[in-house]
Enzyme design. Structure first.
Site, PDB file in Angstrom:
ATOM      1  N   LEU A 127       4.038 -14.457 108.580  1.00 30.45           N
ATOM      2  CA  LEU A 127       5.088 -13.944 107.700  1.00 30.45           C
ATOM      3  C   LEU A 127       5.652 -12.637 108.228  1.00 30.45           C
ATOM      4  O   LEU A 127       6.855 -12.500 108.433  1.00 30.45           O
ATOM      5  CB  LEU A 127       4.543 -13.758 106.287  1.00 30.45           C
ATOM      6  CG  LEU A 127       5.480 -13.118 105.264  1.00 30.45           C
ATOM      7  CD1 LEU A 127       6.712 -14.004 105.033  1.00 30.45           C
ATOM      8  CD2 LEU A 127       4.760 -12.859 103.936  1.00 30.45           C
ATOM      9  N   ALA A 132       9.567  -5.692 109.739  1.00 33.75           N
ATOM     10  CA  ALA A 132       9.694  -6.232 108.377  1.00 33.75           C
ATOM     11  C   ALA A 132       8.313  -6.570 107.840  1.00 33.75           C
ATOM     12  O   ALA A 132       8.008  -7.719 107.568  1.00 33.75           O
ATOM     13  CB  ALA A 132      10.598  -7.461 108.379  1.00 33.75           C
ATOM     14  N   TRP A 158       1.087  -9.101 113.608  1.00 34.04           N
ATOM     15  CA  TRP A 158      -0.123  -8.921 112.808  1.00 34.04           C
ATOM     16  C   TRP A 158      -0.701 -10.244 112.314  1.00 34.04           C
ATOM     17  O   TRP A 158      -1.148 -10.354 111.183  1.00 34.04           O
ATOM     18  CB  TRP A 158       0.139  -8.002 111.610  1.00 34.04           C
ATOM     19  CG  TRP A 158       0.924  -6.764 111.936  1.00 34.04           C
ATOM     20  CD1 TRP A 158       2.180  -6.445 111.514  1.00 34.04           C
ATOM     21  CD2 TRP A 158       0.498  -5.684 112.773  1.00 34.04           C
ATOM     22  NE1 TRP A 158       2.562  -5.252 112.034  1.00 34.04           N
ATOM     23  CE2 TRP A 158       1.548  -4.749 112.810  1.00 34.04           C
ATOM     24  CE3 TRP A 158      -0.659  -5.413 113.496  1.00 34.04           C
ATOM     25  CZ2 TRP A 158       1.488  -3.560 113.539  1.00 34.04           C
ATOM     26  CZ3 TRP A 158      -0.727  -4.233 114.230  1.00 34.04           C
ATOM     27  CH2 TRP A 158       0.325  -3.330 114.241  1.00 34.04           C
ATOM     28  N   THR A 160      -3.342 -12.840 111.774  1.00 33.80           N
ATOM     29  CA  THR A 160      -4.778 -13.114 111.822  1.00 33.80           C
ATOM     30  C   THR A 160      -4.996 -14.504 112.410  1.00 33.80           C
ATOM     31  O   THR A 160      -4.338 -15.459 112.005  1.00 33.80           O
ATOM     32  CB  THR A 160      -5.376 -13.037 110.411  1.00 33.80           C
ATOM     33  OG1 THR A 160      -5.158 -11.725 109.879  1.00 33.80           O
ATOM     34  CG2 THR A 160      -6.876 -13.319 110.420  1.00 33.80           C
ATOM     35  N   GLU A 364      -1.856  -7.966 103.230  1.00 36.87           N
ATOM     36  CA  GLU A 364      -1.511  -8.707 102.006  1.00 36.87           C
ATOM     37  C   GLU A 364      -0.667  -7.852 101.060  1.00 36.87           C
ATOM     38  O   GLU A 364      -0.751  -7.968  99.833  1.00 36.87           O
ATOM     39  CB  GLU A 364      -2.768  -9.205 101.273  1.00 36.87           C
ATOM     40  CG  GLU A 364      -3.626 -10.162 102.081  1.00 36.87           C
ATOM     41  CD  GLU A 364      -3.030 -11.553 102.183  1.00 36.87           C
ATOM     42  OE1 GLU A 364      -1.938 -11.777 101.652  1.00 36.87           O
ATOM     43  OE2 GLU A 364      -3.667 -12.403 102.806  1.00 36.87           O
TER      44      GLU A 364
END
Length: 378
Positions: A127, A132, A158, A160, A364
């Site tokens: 995402l 952003a 980023w 994971t 998150e």
């Protein structure tokens, strides 16, 4: 010491006992070395998957565990207590399955979900972008329809499990209509044009690989679109509510682990002729740590039970993520203080716990974003 839990059924009690047993045998003995060497423990996820612990909240018909979310989160907390990197990985995998389960067609679910939920395939969620992070509507990664395919280009930061996962749930722009121009795609590993940067060199959670995913003319069939064109951002935000609860549970587990280590050390370490836990100044620090852990657990369970009841829980999920991760940072920092100079060395694990807690206030959705979510709903 194990957390005090009130579980609704003998099945749930057995599940949590199994989780603790596997965590003690398969996770705890390996965590310190893997974190020290930044080794990604892929086989651990296979073990958890085969034990049915990787995708507990999904239905049995697709290979899930059909557990209420509050039971799943308590199992996830136990995993996080043993090894935070693995706990985060389980939460991310569950999040990466969410769009397909919730918005995929019957044919898509039947084709992909059984493998995804078996533990044989590990997922990643794409995402964020470098420019952003907290504003996903500003993403630039693009998917262009070309006949019976979409061609994806862009970079997702980023990520994971970047470079380690077997499939990637990717959000990309299909039009220039702001947040309404984003769509969701299922992209298998091995897709030509799916590339990965060198893993990030992080402060903590080094056993969890994080890397930028690059899409260079990556072509996927049109039936790999999840949901409708333009629905991607709403899918992503819906998934993040559940993902925030996962991180809250892992953060609570990490704080529990730091508390346990601190109490054990304070019982053994002596100063002025008695165990340091008997000195009120330190005993009160431990009491505050225990209160923080318990309040974190209660907060994420309250949100999970709203979710299980089919009620709105977005505000409560944001509160749980905010409270649990801020508490984890405080508890792990206090754990280093309890250990004194020894806590600042790598001879003891609490310095690692403190490093691991920091990022939980960031991913998150940063805790500043959680405050924004909460305040907008007041």
């Amino acid at each position: 010491m194990p957390a005090t839990r009130h579980l609704p059924t003998p099945e749930a009690e057995d599940l949590l006992a199994l989780t603790r047993e596997i965590a003690a045998k398969e996770l705890t003995p390996r965590a310190a070395d893997a974190e020290r060497t930044a080794t990604f423990p892929r086989e651990v996820f296979t073990t958890l998957g085969r034990a049915g612990l990787l995708t507990l909240p999904y239905p049995e018909e697709f290979g899930g565990g059909a557990q209420p979310y509050d039971i799943y989160l308590q199992a996830l907390e136990e995993i996080g207590t043993a090894w935070a990197s693995v706990g985060v990985g389980v939460s991310v995998h569950s999040l990466s399955c969410f769009p397909l389960f919730s918005y995929g067609t019957d044919e898509q679910r039947a084709r992909w979900l059984p493998d995804l939920l078996s533990g044989e395939r590990l997922g990643a969620y794409c995402l964020s972008e470098a420019h952003a992070g907290s504003d996903p509507a500003a993403m630039r990664a693009r998917a262009v329809r070309d006949g019976d395919s979409y061609v994806l280009n862009g970079a997702k930061a980023w990520t994971t499990h970047g470079g380690e996962a077997d499939f990637y749930t990717v959000m990309a722009r299909t039009s220039d209509d702001g947040g309404r121009g984003i769509s969701c795609f299922h992209v298998p590993a091995g897709t030509p044009g799916l590339e990965f940067d060198r893993p990030e060199e992080k402060m903590g959670l080094t056993g969890s690989t994080t890397a930028t995913v690059r899409l260079v003319d990556a072509r996927v069939p049109a039936d790999h679109l999840i949901g409708a064109e333009g629905q991607g951002l709403s899918i992503a935000l819906a998934g993040l509510d559940a993902g925030r609860l996962g991180i809250a549970a892992v953060a609570t587990g990490l704080a529990q682990c730091a508390l346990d280590a601190s109490v054990a050390y304070a019982r053994e370490r002596e100063a002025f002729g008695r165990a340091i836990i008997e000195h009120q100044g330190l005993a009160f620090v431990l009491a505050d740590m225990a209160a923080a852990v318990e309040s974190s657990r209660a907060t994420y369970l309250a949100a999970a039970r709203l979710k299980d009841a089919g009620r709105p829980y977005g505000r409560e999920a944001a509160i749980a993520k905010l409270v649990a991760t801020d508490n984890a940072m405080k508890v792990t920092t206090d754990a280093v203080q309890v250990f004194g100079g020894a806590g600042y060395t790598r001879d003891f694990p609490v310095e690692r716990y403190m490093r691991e807690a920091k990022v939980m206030q960031i991913f998150e959705g940063t805790n500043q974003i959680q405050r924004l979510v909460i305040s907008r709903r007041l």
